[in-house]
Enzyme design. Structure first.
Site, PDB file in Angstrom:
ATOM      1  CE  LYS A 130      20.042  -0.053  -4.865  1.00  0.00           C
ATOM      2  NZ  LYS A 130      20.644   1.264  -5.023  1.00  0.00           N
ATOM      3  CG  HIS A 178      23.317  -3.534  -3.290  1.00  0.00           C
ATOM      4  ND1 HIS A 178      23.924  -2.362  -2.942  1.00  0.00           N
ATOM      5  CD2 HIS A 178      23.272  -3.521  -4.649  1.00  0.00           C
ATOM      6  CE1 HIS A 178      24.244  -1.680  -4.034  1.00  0.00           C
ATOM      7  NE2 HIS A 178      23.863  -2.363  -5.080  1.00  0.00           N
ATOM      8  N   GLY A 208      12.538   7.846 -10.192  1.00  0.00           N
ATOM      9  CA  GLY A 208      13.432   8.289  -9.123  1.00  0.00           C
ATOM     10  C   GLY A 208      14.758   8.738  -9.695  1.00  0.00           C
ATOM     11  N   GLY A 240       0.791  -1.234   0.000  1.00  0.00           N
ATOM     12  CA  GLY A 240       0.000   0.000   0.000  1.00  0.00           C
ATOM     13  C   GLY A 240       0.820   1.281   0.000  1.00  0.00           C
ATOM     14  CG  ASP A 288      18.270   3.477  -5.798  1.00  0.00           C
ATOM     15  OD1 ASP A 288      17.765   2.745  -4.935  1.00  0.00           O
ATOM     16  OD2 ASP A 288      19.256   3.143  -6.478  1.00  0.00           O
ATOM     17  N   PRO A 311       7.058   7.255  -5.910  1.00  0.00           N
ATOM     18  CG  PRO A 311       7.837   9.360  -5.316  1.00  0.00           C
ATOM     19  CD  PRO A 311       7.749   7.950  -4.809  1.00  0.00           C
ATOM     20  CE1 TYR A 335      25.245   1.608  -5.511  1.00  0.00           C
ATOM     21  CE2 TYR A 335      23.603   3.354  -5.460  1.00  0.00           C
ATOM     22  CZ  TYR A 335      24.003   2.095  -5.877  1.00  0.00           C
ATOM     23  OH  TYR A 335      23.170   1.348  -6.659  1.00  0.00           O
TER      24      TYR A 335
HETATM   25  N1  LIG Z   1      21.037  -2.425  -7.589  1.00  0.00           N
HETATM   26  C1  LIG Z   1      22.128  -2.411  -8.320  1.00  0.00           C
HETATM   27  O1  LIG Z   1      22.920  -3.377  -8.303  1.00  0.00           O
HETATM   28  C2  LIG Z   1      22.414  -1.237  -9.174  1.00  0.00           C
HETATM   29  C3  LIG Z   1      23.456  -1.269 -10.119  1.00  0.00           C
HETATM   30  C4  LIG Z   1      23.671  -0.142 -10.922  1.00  0.00           C
HETATM   31  C5  LIG Z   1      22.858   0.975 -10.773  1.00  0.00           C
HETATM   32  N2  LIG Z   1      21.879   1.011  -9.807  1.00  0.00           N
HETATM   33  C6  LIG Z   1      21.004   2.186  -9.599  1.00  0.00           C
HETATM   34  O2  LIG Z   1      20.506   2.626 -10.859  1.00  0.00           O
HETATM   35  C7  LIG Z   1      20.881   3.977 -11.087  1.00  0.00           C
HETATM   36  C8  LIG Z   1      21.074   4.245 -12.551  1.00  0.00           C
HETATM   37  O3  LIG Z   1      21.952   3.297 -13.140  1.00  0.00           O
HETATM   38  P1  LIG Z   1      23.299   3.690 -13.902  1.00  0.00           P
HETATM   39  O4  LIG Z   1      23.873   4.868 -13.247  1.00  0.00           O
HETATM   40  O5  LIG Z   1      24.120   2.450 -14.008  1.00  0.00           O
HETATM   41  O6  LIG Z   1      22.826   3.968 -15.386  1.00  0.00           O
HETATM   42  P2  LIG Z   1      21.876   5.004 -16.164  1.00  0.00           P
HETATM   43  O7  LIG Z   1      21.076   5.832 -15.246  1.00  0.00           O
HETATM   44  O8  LIG Z   1      21.159   4.164 -17.174  1.00  0.00           O
HETATM   45  O9  LIG Z   1      22.948   5.899 -16.944  1.00  0.00           O
HETATM   46  C9  LIG Z   1      23.800   6.774 -16.282  1.00  0.00           C
HETATM   47  C10 LIG Z   1      24.790   7.324 -17.307  1.00  0.00           C
HETATM   48  O10 LIG Z   1      24.063   8.013 -18.323  1.00  0.00           O
HETATM   49  C11 LIG Z   1      24.511   9.356 -18.432  1.00  0.00           C
HETATM   50  N3  LIG Z   1      23.291  10.123 -18.706  1.00  0.00           N
HETATM   51  C12 LIG Z   1      22.267  10.347 -17.840  1.00  0.00           C
HETATM   52  N4  LIG Z   1      21.273  11.001 -18.436  1.00  0.00           N
HETATM   53  C13 LIG Z   1      21.660  11.195 -19.719  1.00  0.00           C
HETATM   54  C14 LIG Z   1      21.035  11.815 -20.821  1.00  0.00           C
HETATM   55  N5  LIG Z   1      19.837  12.371 -20.708  1.00  0.00           N
HETATM   56  N6  LIG Z   1      21.722  11.850 -21.993  1.00  0.00           N
HETATM   57  C15 LIG Z   1      22.958  11.289 -22.109  1.00  0.00           C
HETATM   58  N7  LIG Z   1      23.586  10.661 -21.079  1.00  0.00           N
HETATM   59  C16 LIG Z   1      22.935  10.622 -19.892  1.00  0.00           C
HETATM   60  C17 LIG Z   1      25.175   9.655 -17.117  1.00  0.00           C
HETATM   61  O11 LIG Z   1      26.183  10.617 -17.282  1.00  0.00           O
HETATM   62  P3  LIG Z   1      26.419  11.905 -16.308  1.00  0.00           P
HETATM   63  O12 LIG Z   1      26.180  11.475 -14.900  1.00  0.00           O
HETATM   64  O13 LIG Z   1      27.850  12.251 -16.585  1.00  0.00           O
HETATM   65  O14 LIG Z   1      25.459  12.967 -16.754  1.00  0.00           O
HETATM   66  C18 LIG Z   1      25.773   8.311 -16.755  1.00  0.00           C
HETATM   67  O15 LIG Z   1      26.986   8.094 -17.454  1.00  0.00           O
HETATM   68  C19 LIG Z   1      22.157   4.125 -10.247  1.00  0.00           C
HETATM   69  O16 LIG Z   1      22.515   5.453  -9.999  1.00  0.00           O
HETATM   70  C20 LIG Z   1      21.759   3.374  -8.999  1.00  0.00           C
HETATM   71  O17 LIG Z   1      20.900   4.173  -8.197  1.00  0.00           O
HETATM   72  C21 LIG Z   1      21.663  -0.090  -9.027  1.00  0.00           C
END
Ligand SMILES: NC(=O)c1ccc[n+]([C@@H]2O[C@H](COP(=O)([O-])OP(=O)(O)OC[C@H]3O[C@@H](n4cnc5c(N)ncnc54)[C@H](OP(=O)(O)O)[C@@H]3O)[C@@H](O)[C@H]2O)c1
Length: 303
Positions: free
Chosen positions: A84, A117, A27, A20, A54, A24, A59
């Protein structure tokens, strides 16, 4: 699954979790955001309109998230905080203490969503103890919802056999080049919300060879041109229209704002299917079955 179709322009859609609690749908993620860049980045995200952040103990930037929240002047209750527990803190007492560490770094009394995680497939006993600790944190009113991350269908089955609370969320790698349809189906079957990490395929940007960056994919770029939007915006819309939560990361203010500007257009059924068809089946992150304390364990400092 919940859908955002038909919502009005610029409204932030919420998804209702299986207990429940409202989340948003879109995120803001801070993986690989250095601690000293976290405060301005999260401030920019809150300024742009995000109300869901998140982070993760692993991190190393929970304190920056908390500081940005305080500086924003927003009420604590207006921002949904997700973090996490790292595998090194799995075990009943250790995971209860992991909450204390994260809450103190964030500077909050209550965490909205606390998730494991990773599964520890070779120490599933510890994974279950950790999850039982999360269940007690909900009972204590310290956490509003609990979940998991990187759990494959058999990990979910093993967890569900031994615990009483169905996870609210399974945060897994999902982007157009790695869709994990079996995981999406297992989540849906069990009433678990899929939350997409690397939602715009950030993990694909550094690859060699074919299927490198999703941002340059011809199908996605063509759809983006059709709508006068960017490739990133199209990918986020794909998640939202398919009922997933997505948590894009950026430290660049104009991209932070761009990634939030996704509520004024709608992809067609054919466009959604064309993006689905881009799946390469190649995972970017670590193979969940191979995560062990020996290879990935590391100390999470006290607050
Ligand atoms: N649970 C897990 O194991 C796990 C693993 C990985 C990630 N995550 C979570 O997921 C989130 C997102 O994943 P992610 O950081 O791997 O990948 P993502 O959000 O798919 O991509 C991030 C990358 O894209 C660039 N970017 C962002 N917006 C853009 C746009 N509009 N145009 C062009 N490039 C863009 C960013 O560059 P700049 O920052 O330089 O702008 C960065 O290099 C993480 O921050 C974390 O919270 C969780």
């Amino acid at each position: 699954m919940p859908s955002v179709e038909g919502m009005t322009t610029h409204e932030i859609p919420f998804l209702t979790l299986n207990n429940g609690v409202e989340l948003p749908a879109l995120g803001y993620g801070v993986f690989q955001t250095p601690p000293d860049e976290t405060v301005p980045a999260v401030e920019a995200a809150l300024e742009a309109g995000y109300r869901h952040i998140d982070t993760a103990a692993a991190y190393g930037n929970e304190a920056g998230v908390g500081e940005a929240l305080r500086r924003s002047g927003l009420d604590r209750d207006d921002v949904f905080l997700e973090t996490k527990v790292w595998i090194s803190d799995y075990g009943f007492d250790a995971t209860r203490h992991a909450f204390d560490k994260s809450a103190a770094k964030l500077g909050v009394e209550t965490i909205d969503l606390l998730i494991l995680h990773q599964a520890l497939p070779s120490r599933f006993d510890l994974t279950i103890e950790a999850y039982r600790a999360l269940e007690t944190l909900v009972a204590d009113g310290k956490v509003r919802a609990i979940g998991v991350s990187n759990f494959m269908p058999d990990h979910l089955d093993r967890l569900l056999e031994s615990t009483a609370t169905v996870p609210a969320v399974n945060q897994v790698e999902v982007h157009p080049y790695f869709r994990q349809p079996d995981v999406l189906a297992a989540n849906e079957r069990n009433g678990i919300l899929t939350q997409a990490w690397s939602p715009i395929g950030g993990i694909t940007f550094y690859r060699d060879g074919e299927h490198t960056s999703t941002l340059k994919d011809p199908t996605i770029v063509a759809i983006a041109e059709e709508h006068g939007k960017s490739a990133a915006q199209v990918m986020l819309r794909w998640h939202l229209q398919q009922g997933r939560s997505a948590i894009p990361k950026s430290v660049t203010p104009h991209r932070i704002a761009e990634n939030f500007d996704v509520f004024d257009f709608e992809l067609t059924v054919a466009e959604l299917a064309a993006i689905d068809a881009l799946d390469t089946g190649v995972r970017g992150g670590p193979e969940p079955e191979d995560v062990t304390l020996e290879s990935f364990g590391r100390d999470i400092p006290e607050a």
